[in-house]
Design an enzyme around this catalytic site. Structure first.
Site, PDB file in Angstrom:
ATOM      1  N   GLU A   1      56.277  55.175  63.114  1.00  7.20           N
ATOM      2  CA  GLU A   1      55.610  54.924  64.385  1.00  7.20           C
ATOM      3  C   GLU A   1      54.550  53.860  64.124  1.00  7.20           C
ATOM      4  OE1 GLU A   1      52.962  56.733  68.049  1.00  7.20           O
ATOM      5  OE2 GLU A   1      53.193  57.953  66.241  1.00  7.20           O
TER       6      GLU A   1
ATOM      7  N   ASP B   1      53.200  51.379  78.916  1.00  6.78           N
ATOM      8  CA  ASP B   1      52.803  51.402  80.332  1.00  6.78           C
ATOM      9  C   ASP B   1      52.704  49.980  80.879  1.00  6.78           C
ATOM     10  OD1 ASP B   1      50.455  50.953  78.635  1.00  6.78           O
ATOM     11  OD2 ASP B   1      49.349  50.923  80.523  1.00  6.78           O
TER      12      ASP B   1
ATOM     13  N   ASP C   1      49.133  47.288  72.302  1.00  6.35           N
ATOM     14  CA  ASP C   1      48.373  46.312  73.085  1.00  6.35           C
ATOM     15  C   ASP C   1      49.354  45.202  73.479  1.00  6.35           C
ATOM     16  OD1 ASP C   1      46.765  44.202  73.994  1.00  6.35           O
ATOM     17  OD2 ASP C   1      45.128  44.724  72.639  1.00  6.35           O
TER      18      ASP C   1
ATOM     19  N   ASP D   1      48.759  52.708  61.206  1.00  4.71           N
ATOM     20  CA  ASP D   1      47.694  52.174  62.055  1.00  4.71           C
ATOM     21  C   ASP D   1      46.577  51.685  61.148  1.00  4.71           C
ATOM     22  OD1 ASP D   1      45.589  51.910  64.190  1.00  4.71           O
ATOM     23  OD2 ASP D   1      47.082  52.961  65.388  1.00  4.71           O
TER      24      ASP D   1
END
Length: 223
Positions: free
Chosen positions: A50, A160, A124, A75
């Site tokens: 991920e 989104d 982002d 991350d």
């Protein structure tokens, strides 16, 4: 999050055996786990990544549902994925790991054909043109993913951002990659996979409360 709390989490991450925090020099100088991730998990199970894992909710949820696979959240913000790493340890989940590093180094961390699947969750979108090189689905990143993915490996993008969704679809079609599934609102699509609708991240819940549709693309890369 206060600076003291961040420092506390960074310190605690150093004690977690499911967290790896290599320096850039270590990554670029024959990273020892590259091609050897089976030694970290102590098995030969498929590896799923991920990218931009945030708090690690998706990594944890997928790992719970798929104990026969190994999951790695990546991350640069270790204070965020601290929660996911801690949860994995508390629940004795041996198929979960986290790496604190830049995603652009991914092809130095994993060997060719070492990864089975990639998830990119709510990245982002980097809407400004000058930020194109930072979009996680630009051509350069796709080539890195193709390098580390096994033949038949897939990439999942859940976002989104209609911009990110459209940009990625356009790029995939333009470069001749194979789009396996795509929709503009996963919660209104009867055919949405369970792994897409069955798990919601902290930020996804916020987006849904704001009435934002969640989009999804599943694709295979061909070069």
């Amino acid at each position: 999050m206060g600076s003291k709390n961040k420092l506390k989490r960074f310190k605690e991450n150093e004690t977690f055996d499911n967290v790896i925090q290599p320096t850039r020099e270590e990554v670029t100088n024959n990273f020892p786990l590259k091609g050897n991730w089976h030694t970290f998990f102590k098995n030969e199970n498929p590896i799923v990544l991920e990218l931009g894992c945030g708090k690690g909710e998706y990594t944890i949820a997928l790992a719970e549902k798929n104990p026969d696979k190994n999951f790695i959240g990546i991350d640069i913000k270790g204070a965020r994925f601290w929660r996911g790493a801690k949860t994995a340890l508390e629940n004795e989940m041996n198929n979960v790991g986290f790496i604190r590093t830049q995603i652009e180094l991914i092809d130095l961390i994993f060997a060719e054909n070492e990864v089975d699947e990639i998830w990119i969750t709510f990245p982002d979108p980097q809407i400004k043109y000058k930020r194109t090189k930072h979009r996680l689905t630009n051509s350069d990143f796709l080539k890195k993913y193709h390098h580390i993915l096994k033949e038949g490996g897939v990439v999942n993008l859940k976002t989104d951002s209609e911009f990110m969704h459209g940009y990625t679809l356009g790029l995939l079609h333009g470069e001749g990659h194979e789009v396996l599934h795509a929709n503009h609102d996963v919660y209104k699509d009867y055919y949405s996979p369970e792994e897409v609708t069955g798990t919601q991240t902290f930020y996804e819940k916020q987006y849904l409360e704001q009435g934002k549709p969640i989009t999804y693309i599943k694709f295979k890369l061909k070069y």
